[in-house]
Design an enzyme around this catalytic site. Structure first.
Site, PDB file in Angstrom:
ATOM      1  N   HIS A 243      49.688  46.295  42.462  1.00 59.02           N
ATOM      2  CA  HIS A 243      49.318  47.706  42.386  1.00 59.02           C
ATOM      3  C   HIS A 243      50.582  48.542  42.442  1.00 59.02           C
ATOM      4  CE1 HIS A 243      45.616  45.724  43.734  1.00 59.02           C
ATOM      5  NE2 HIS A 243      45.038  46.635  42.975  1.00 59.02           N
TER       6      HIS A 243
ATOM      7  N   ARG B 200      33.892  35.911  44.955  1.00 57.77           N
ATOM      8  CA  ARG B 200      32.764  36.702  44.466  1.00 57.77           C
ATOM      9  C   ARG B 200      31.587  35.772  44.198  1.00 57.77           C
ATOM     10  NH1 ARG B 200      35.963  40.331  39.859  1.00 57.77           N
ATOM     11  NH2 ARG B 200      37.601  41.102  41.264  1.00 57.77           N
TER      12      ARG B 200
ATOM     13  N   GLN C  23      44.208  35.867  42.020  1.00 57.46           N
ATOM     14  CA  GLN C  23      44.671  36.866  41.058  1.00 57.46           C
ATOM     15  C   GLN C  23      46.179  37.068  41.186  1.00 57.46           C
ATOM     16  OE1 GLN C  23      42.190  40.300  42.077  1.00 57.46           O
ATOM     17  NE2 GLN C  23      41.050  40.015  40.193  1.00 57.46           N
TER      18      GLN C  23
ATOM     19  N   CYS D 290      42.711  45.461  46.080  1.00 61.09           N
ATOM     20  CA  CYS D 290      43.224  46.832  46.059  1.00 61.09           C
ATOM     21  C   CYS D 290      43.074  47.610  47.371  1.00 61.09           C
ATOM     22  CB  CYS D 290      42.646  47.607  44.880  1.00 61.09           C
ATOM     23  SG  CYS D 290      41.083  47.036  44.244  1.00 61.09           S
TER      24      CYS D 290
ATOM     25  N   LYS E 254      40.779  51.452  31.773  1.00 65.42           N
ATOM     26  CA  LYS E 254      41.714  50.325  31.813  1.00 65.42           C
ATOM     27  C   LYS E 254      42.099  49.887  30.412  1.00 65.42           C
ATOM     28  CE  LYS E 254      38.033  46.852  32.217  1.00 65.42           C
ATOM     29  NZ  LYS E 254      37.567  45.626  32.904  1.00 65.42           N
TER      30      LYS E 254
ATOM     31  N   HIS F 164      46.399  49.560  38.788  1.00 63.86           N
ATOM     32  CA  HIS F 164      46.018  48.183  39.078  1.00 63.86           C
ATOM     33  C   HIS F 164      46.437  47.352  37.862  1.00 63.86           C
ATOM     34  CE1 HIS F 164      42.743  49.640  42.001  1.00 63.86           C
ATOM     35  NE2 HIS F 164      43.100  50.729  41.340  1.00 63.86           N
TER      36      HIS F 164
ATOM     37  N   ASP G  60      47.783  39.606  41.214  1.00 57.97           N
ATOM     38  CA  ASP G  60      47.422  41.008  41.329  1.00 57.97           C
ATOM     39  C   ASP G  60      48.617  41.841  41.770  1.00 57.97           C
ATOM     40  OD1 ASP G  60      45.630  43.041  41.142  1.00 57.97           O
ATOM     41  OD2 ASP G  60      44.473  42.529  42.921  1.00 57.97           O
TER      42      ASP G  60
END
Length: 659
Positions: free
Chosen positions: A386, A364, A382, A335, A466, A512, A384
């Protein structure tokens, strides 16, 4: 006097100090015998707990769903008592109930063996038969510390020392055995029943810290009935058959090794599977108006400090320092990088919504004990994205995302089980006023999207609430994968702005969102969901052309070339082995279609198709077979009405059955 409100809405008054047992006995003797717990204003309490206040009141029996967690907690206590009877000198530490069962951590010099589990289980049944009463006692904190130290229970004493001075503690006496515990508990060990089973041994560190002493953990499962226990055991057996690690080895998809903990070595077939899924979702995102971007893998610590991730995730980030003194971090999420791209150049309200997507490789640090196959990793990708939008676009963008997620899950054959709205956690960024607004807007957006949500207090992201989308797999397990998070905080922290219609600078809302979450984890779920028998479009090898005799080798190569020209992923098996051996081997590898060719097929220009899980075969001309399989192998998003087309194709080239 106290006033209690019963489930049917009736209200009755009782003397202070009345117990749930007293109330049950006043209703009927049979209810008194069945009662095991009470619920007062949503809180579970012991049946014999003296009540000092009124409220909504309910009597629970063993069959009440809410009693199951207490049955499991009591089973852990019964196990601890059994262990200390069988192995004197063993110290007990903690023993909570968990999903589907319980565990207890023990401090003992000698290791437990699997043979010991049967002995412990038998002693547990004897303790249940003893019908030992379970009673709550309130002790002075210092008295409890002194007592547990005197009997050699150093870990229990340490737990109590962590309780503020002057506070009393509750101790539950189970026959002659006792344990520090908040409760509640059942009236006696008999109420636990015998629908339990000890399942495995594991290591654990005291308080979860690797710097502390290592303990021995015994896991078990417990249920309200033998039928429920048997159903659970069958479900676990089925889960073991579907274990993605075993299937991954059998299909030669990937491997993991100690030199790269929590990271995957993808083999050619596994990477083909990964790319096929990635290409599918990329096409879906392109069609839905997303712009794909790529952000740096490593960024300076200062950016992560500004975003707030350093404070929240600093201990879980991989970092390095350059010779020039720069402190860099490998990104744990995408992000902040997406906001940097948004911030380049001036954005107008007309540009919004702006949807940035990235297949971001994230890292991570996860403790090695928490890693699990490709489901829990240190390095993952991910899907991912946004969405930067105006406040008045939140509902429409939420509806658009929900529609996308539903159709993707339908295409992949997974069932959406539930949607949960995760609310503010204790550790969070932003003021309570901002969170009030964000939670209200996301709840309204979910409603506008036709989504019914279950509230999850304390489970939100640190920058916003979320929506969690939980799917259910083929054997009833649930997984949280998709997510949509509403964020007012990061645009503020990283100074994202756009020019509004009135010429003023405004902060965009940041959504997100992910459909898969971690692609690797989602693939693990799909592997287990399909037990490796993927639909044709997703299978890493779609067709194997196998010969009956060596004089059909050239024809097999021609057939394979024809299939490949239609876009099918095809291999040949020209080994000097019997055809039944080849069919069995490729079936174990979960190849959806085996095209068998011999001298006769070569002469007639045909192939004999065998489907995974079926003994039938269908003989077709090569062109008809290649056309039918190519149609069936089209990804669901490529050909309109693909499900109907697939049904027609399966009618032509044979019904597909799961292996």
């Amino acid at each position: 006097m106290i006033e209690l409100i019963f489930p049917d809405g009736s209200q009755r008054q009782f003397e202070d100090g009345v117990t749930g047992r007293d109330i049950a006995a006043g209703i009927s003797k049979s209810l008194e015998k069945k009662a095991v717990l009470i619920k007062l204003d949503g809180e579970l309490l012991d049946l014999d707990r003296a009540l000092s206040k009124g409220g909504r009141f309910e009597i629970l029996t063993r069959e009440s769903p809410e009693a199951l967690e207490t049955i499991r907690h009591d089973a852990s206590h019964v196990m601890a008592e059994a262990v200390q009877e069988l192995f004197p000198g063993t110290q007990v530490t903690i023993g909570p109930s968990i999903e589907d069962g319980f565990y207890y951590d023990f401090a003992r010099d000698e290791p437990f063996s699997l043979d010991d589990l049967a002995k412990i289980e038998q002693r547990m049944k004897e303790i249940v038969d003893r019908d030992e009463p379970i009673r709550r006692e309130v002790w002075k904190r210092d008295d409890a510390i002194a007592h547990f130290k005197s009997i050699g229970e150093a870990y229990k004493a340490e737990i109590i020392e962590g309780i503020p001075a002057g506070e009393d503690v509750s101790v539950y006496r189970q026959g002659d055995w006792k344990d520090l515990c908040r409760g509640p508990h059942l009236p006696s060990t008999k109420a636990v029943g015998k629908a339990f089973k000890l399942t495995k041994l594991a290591g654990a560190y005291w308080r979860g810290d690797h710097r502390n002493a290592q303990l021995q953990r015994i896991y078990g499962t417990a249920w309200a009935s033998e039928a429920d226990l048997e159903a659970y055991i069958k479900r676990i057996e089925e889960a073991e058959k579907r274990d993605h690690r075993k299937i991954g080895r059998a299909m030669d998809l990937f491997h993991l090794q100690e030199e790269a903990k929590g990271m995957i070595f993808w083999h050619p077939k596994g990477w083909t599977l990964f790319r096929t899924l990635e290409e599918y979702i990329r096409r879906r995102l392109d069609a839905d108006g997303y712009k794909e971007i790529k952000t740096p893998q490593i960024m300076d610590r200062t950016l992560w400090e500004r975003s707030g991730h350093w404070e929240k995730f600093g201990q879980s980030m991989f970092t390095c320092e350059t010779t020039e003194g720069e402190e860099l971090a490998v990104k744990p999420m995408n992000c902040p990088g997406h906001i940097q791209i948004f911030n380049v150049g001036q954005k107008s309200y007309r540009d919004l919504p702006l949807r940035f997507a990235e297949f971001g490789a994230c890292h991570r640090y996860e403790p090695s004990g928490a890693l699990h196959g490709i489901m829990r990793l240190r390095a993952f990708t991910q899907d991912d994205a946004h969405i930067f939008c105006r406040d008045d676009q939140i509902e429409s963008e939420t509806t658009k995302f929900v529609r996308l997620l539903h159709t993707v899950y339908d295409d992949l054959g997974v069932e959406l089980h539930s949607v949960k709205l995760a609310l503010r956690p204790d550790l969070r960024a932003g003021s309570d006023e901002v969170w009030d607004i964000a939670e209200a807007k996301l709840e309204r957006a979910a409603k506008a999207a036709g989504v019914e949500v279950e509230l999850l207090p304390g489970e939100g992201a640190f920058y916003g609430p979320k929506l969690e989308f939980h799917l259910r797999d083929a054997i009833g397990r649930t997984w949280q994968c998709g997510t949509l998070q509403l964020d007012f905080v990061l645009p503020e922290r990283l100074d994202a702005t756009y020019i509004a219609e009135d010429g003023s600078k405004q902060r965009p809302v940041m959504l997100h969102r992910a459909v898969f979450g971690a692609v690797e984890r989602f693939l693990g779920i799909l592997i287990e969901n399909f037990a490796g028998a993927f639909p044709l479009w997703l299978a890493p090898v779609q067709v194997v052309v196998a010969t009956i005799t060596s004089d059909a080798d050239d024809y097999a190569r021609q057939v394979a070339a024809t299939f490949a020209a239609k876009g099918l992923r095809v291999e040949t098996d020209l080994r000097n082995e019997k055809i039944n051996y080849k069919v069995r081997e490729h079936s174990l590898a979960k190849v959806p279609v085996i095209a068998v060719v011999g001298r006769r097929e070569a002469e007639l220009g045909q192939v004999a198709l065998r489907r995974l899980g079926s003994d039938r075969q269908e003989v077709l001309a090569v062109e008809a077979a290649s056309n039918g399989l190519a149609l069936e192998a089209s990804p669901p998003d490529v050909a309109p009405g693909m499900r109907a087309a697939n049904s027609t194709a399966r009618g032509t080239v044979g019904a597909m059955e799961a292996g």
